[in-house]
Design a protein around this motif. Structure first.
Motif, PDB file in Angstrom:
ATOM      1  N   GLU A   1      44.244  58.231  38.241  1.00  0.00           N
ATOM      2  CA  GLU A   1      44.071  57.827  39.714  1.00  0.00           C
ATOM      3  C   GLU A   1      44.887  57.153  40.157  1.00  0.00           C
ATOM      4  N   PRO A   2      46.306  57.766  40.791  1.00  0.00           N
ATOM      5  CA  PRO A   2      47.502  56.967  41.168  1.00  0.00           C
ATOM      6  C   PRO A   2      47.415  55.903  41.831  1.00  0.00           C
ATOM      7  N   LYS A   3      46.466  55.598  42.567  1.00  0.00           N
ATOM      8  CA  LYS A   3      46.225  54.548  43.466  1.00  0.00           C
ATOM      9  C   LYS A   3      45.978  53.244  42.469  1.00  0.00           C
ATOM     10  N   LEU A   4      45.366  53.677  41.371  1.00  0.00           N
ATOM     11  CA  LEU A   4      45.039  52.454  40.409  1.00  0.00           C
ATOM     12  C   LEU A   4      46.267  52.329  39.330  1.00  0.00           C
ATOM     13  N   VAL A   5      47.110  53.436  38.918  1.00  0.00           N
ATOM     14  CA  VAL A   5      48.078  53.365  38.205  1.00  0.00           C
ATOM     15  C   VAL A   5      49.166  52.445  38.601  1.00  0.00           C
ATOM     16  N   GLU A   6      49.270  52.627  39.982  1.00  0.00           N
ATOM     17  CA  GLU A   6      50.160  51.837  40.509  1.00  0.00           C
ATOM     18  C   GLU A   6      49.988  50.453  40.973  1.00  0.00           C
ATOM     19  N   ALA A   7      48.759  49.899  40.568  1.00  0.00           N
ATOM     20  CA  ALA A   7      48.071  48.623  41.047  1.00  0.00           C
ATOM     21  C   ALA A   7      48.435  47.553  40.172  1.00  0.00           C
ATOM     22  N   ARG A   8      49.187  47.678  39.348  1.00  0.00           N
ATOM     23  CA  ARG A   8      49.372  46.784  38.086  1.00  0.00           C
ATOM     24  C   ARG A   8      49.574  45.088  38.662  1.00  0.00           C
ATOM     25  N   ALA A   9      50.251  45.213  39.912  1.00  0.00           N
ATOM     26  CA  ALA A   9      50.782  43.683  40.274  1.00  0.00           C
ATOM     27  C   ALA A   9      49.708  43.415  41.489  1.00  0.00           C
ATOM     28  N   GLN A  10      48.822  44.331  42.007  1.00  0.00           N
ATOM     29  CA  GLN A  10      47.910  43.885  42.997  1.00  0.00           C
ATOM     30  C   GLN A  10      46.728  43.151  42.709  1.00  0.00           C
ATOM     31  N   ASN A  11      46.148  42.497  43.542  1.00  0.00           N
ATOM     32  CA  ASN A  11      44.754  41.902  43.356  1.00  0.00           C
ATOM     33  C   ASN A  11      43.656  42.913  43.253  1.00  0.00           C
ATOM     34  N   ILE A  12      42.978  42.986  42.097  1.00  0.00           N
ATOM     35  CA  ILE A  12      41.876  44.130  41.936  1.00  0.00           C
ATOM     36  C   ILE A  12      40.862  43.197  41.530  1.00  0.00           C
ATOM     37  N   LEU A  13      39.704  43.925  42.470  1.00  0.00           N
ATOM     38  CA  LEU A  13      38.261  43.181  42.325  1.00  0.00           C
ATOM     39  C   LEU A  13      37.544  44.380  41.770  1.00  0.00           C
ATOM     40  N   VAL A  14      37.214  44.200  40.589  1.00  0.00           N
ATOM     41  CA  VAL A  14      36.180  45.073  39.954  1.00  0.00           C
ATOM     42  C   VAL A  14      34.753  44.513  40.004  1.00  0.00           C
ATOM     43  N   VAL A  15      33.991  45.762  40.469  1.00  0.00           N
ATOM     44  CA  VAL A  15      32.537  45.705  40.872  1.00  0.00           C
ATOM     45  C   VAL A  15      31.616  46.557  40.042  1.00  0.00           C
ATOM     46  N   CYS A  16      30.439  46.280  39.784  1.00  0.00           N
ATOM     47  CA  CYS A  16      29.415  47.030  39.412  1.00  0.00           C
ATOM     48  C   CYS A  16      28.149  46.593  39.892  1.00  0.00           C
ATOM     49  N   ARG A  17      26.935  46.785  39.428  1.00  0.00           N
ATOM     50  CA  ARG A  17      25.704  46.421  40.123  1.00  0.00           C
ATOM     51  C   ARG A  17      25.364  44.968  39.963  1.00  0.00           C
ATOM     52  N   SER A  18      25.789  44.627  38.672  1.00  0.00           N
ATOM     53  CA  SER A  18      25.169  43.045  38.558  1.00  0.00           C
ATOM     54  C   SER A  18      26.206  42.141  37.999  1.00  0.00           C
ATOM     55  N   GLY A  19      27.447  42.666  37.757  1.00  0.00           N
ATOM     56  CA  GLY A  19      28.700  41.794  37.474  1.00  0.00           C
ATOM     57  C   GLY A  19      28.717  41.780  35.905  1.00  0.00           C
ATOM     58  N   ASN A  20      28.201  42.526  35.049  1.00  0.00           N
ATOM     59  CA  ASN A  20      28.447  42.830  33.691  1.00  0.00           C
ATOM     60  C   ASN A  20      29.288  43.703  33.075  1.00  0.00           C
ATOM     61  N   ARG A  21      29.082  44.798  33.766  1.00  0.00           N
ATOM     62  CA  ARG A  21      29.930  46.157  33.292  1.00  0.00           C
ATOM     63  C   ARG A  21      31.419  45.628  33.855  1.00  0.00           C
ATOM     64  N   SER A  22      31.403  45.042  35.003  1.00  0.00           N
ATOM     65  CA  SER A  22      32.682  44.772  35.751  1.00  0.00           C
ATOM     66  C   SER A  22      33.604  43.649  34.723  1.00  0.00           C
ATOM     67  N   ILE A  23      32.875  42.869  34.089  1.00  0.00           N
ATOM     68  CA  ILE A  23      33.394  41.797  33.103  1.00  0.00           C
ATOM     69  C   ILE A  23      33.983  42.628  32.233  1.00  0.00           C
ATOM     70  N   LEU A  24      33.661  43.670  31.586  1.00  0.00           N
ATOM     71  CA  LEU A  24      34.173  44.431  30.508  1.00  0.00           C
ATOM     72  C   LEU A  24      35.103  45.320  30.892  1.00  0.00           C
ATOM     73  N   ALA A  25      35.245  45.938  32.056  1.00  0.00           N
ATOM     74  CA  ALA A  25      36.154  46.780  32.692  1.00  0.00           C
ATOM     75  C   ALA A  25      37.239  45.693  33.176  1.00  0.00           C
ATOM     76  N   ALA A  26      37.040  44.746  33.830  1.00  0.00           N
ATOM     77  CA  ALA A  26      38.122  43.574  34.015  1.00  0.00           C
ATOM     78  C   ALA A  26      39.141  43.384  32.826  1.00  0.00           C
ATOM     79  N   HIS A  27      38.384  43.044  31.618  1.00  0.00           N
ATOM     80  CA  HIS A  27      39.165  42.795  30.474  1.00  0.00           C
ATOM     81  C   HIS A  27      39.862  43.975  30.064  1.00  0.00           C
ATOM     82  N   THR A  28      39.253  45.007  30.095  1.00  0.00           N
ATOM     83  CA  THR A  28      39.931  46.211  29.769  1.00  0.00           C
ATOM     84  C   THR A  28      41.292  46.401  30.530  1.00  0.00           C
ATOM     85  N   LEU A  29      41.277  46.182  31.953  1.00  0.00           N
ATOM     86  CA  LEU A  29      42.317  46.162  32.857  1.00  0.00           C
ATOM     87  C   LEU A  29      43.403  45.246  32.355  1.00  0.00           C
ATOM     88  N   GLN A  30      42.840  43.951  31.981  1.00  0.00           N
ATOM     89  CA  GLN A  30      43.851  43.122  31.406  1.00  0.00           C
ATOM     90  C   GLN A  30      44.721  43.483  30.162  1.00  0.00           C
TER      91      GLN A  30
END
Length: 158
Positions: free
Chosen positions: A74-103
């Motif tokens: 996803e080129p938009k995501l590949v190029e977003a390493r210095a941008q503010n990224i808000l990770v969302v899911c249904r309840s806020g749990n999967r997004s924690i795991l995904a945010a950690h992965t992005l870090q």
């Protein structure tokens, strides 16, 4: 022998991830802060309703979507390493795991939406259907109700 559970996995990485509440995001957006909103739910969930303008990258392909050279890139995501990224899911749990992965993958300004889209809806922030039309609040409320089948609740203690 003990094992990790979904809850323990989330709890283990939660202190490593910055979480923000929906109302804080709304205030920051009003003040001009821009976020790439990354919805990591399954495509079927995303198609039901999502935040307008969000990018749908299911958690199952997240790592490949973050680098060039894959069908999932996803080129938009590949190029977003210095941008503010808000990770969302249904309840806020999967997004924690995904945010950690992005870090781990080198993203510098990653936030997980605490309470997820359920909290976003509770705060009456806008959601849209896949056709772009606004989701009525009562429809969102009904969608985000937790409904478990008896077999999903686990064994009953005797």
């Amino acid at each position: 022998m003990s094992r990790e559970t979904y809850k323990s996995l989330v709890a283990g990485v939660a202190p490593l991830v910055q979480e923000v509440f929906p109302w804080d995001v709304a205030e920051e957006q009003e003040a001009g802060k821009d976020f790439l909103i990354l919805d990591i739910r399954c495509p079927s969930e995303f198609q039901v309703m999502h935040i307008d303008g969000s990018l749908d990258v299911p958690r199952g392909i997240l790592e490949m979507a973050c680098d060039y050279g894959y069908e999932e890139t996803e080129p938009k995501l590949v190029e977003a390493r210095a941008q503010n990224i808000l990770v969302v899911c249904r309840s806020g749990n999967r997004s924690i795991l995904a945010a950690h992965t992005l870090q781990l993958l080198g993203y510098q300004h990653v936030y997980s939406l605490k309470t997820g889209l359920r909290g976003w809806s509770d705060y009456e922030l806008p959601l849209v259907f896949s056709n772009g039309n606004p989701v009525p609040q009562d429809t969102a409320d009904k969608y985000f109700e937790t409904v478990l089948a008896p077999e999903q609740k686990g064994p009953v203690a005797a």
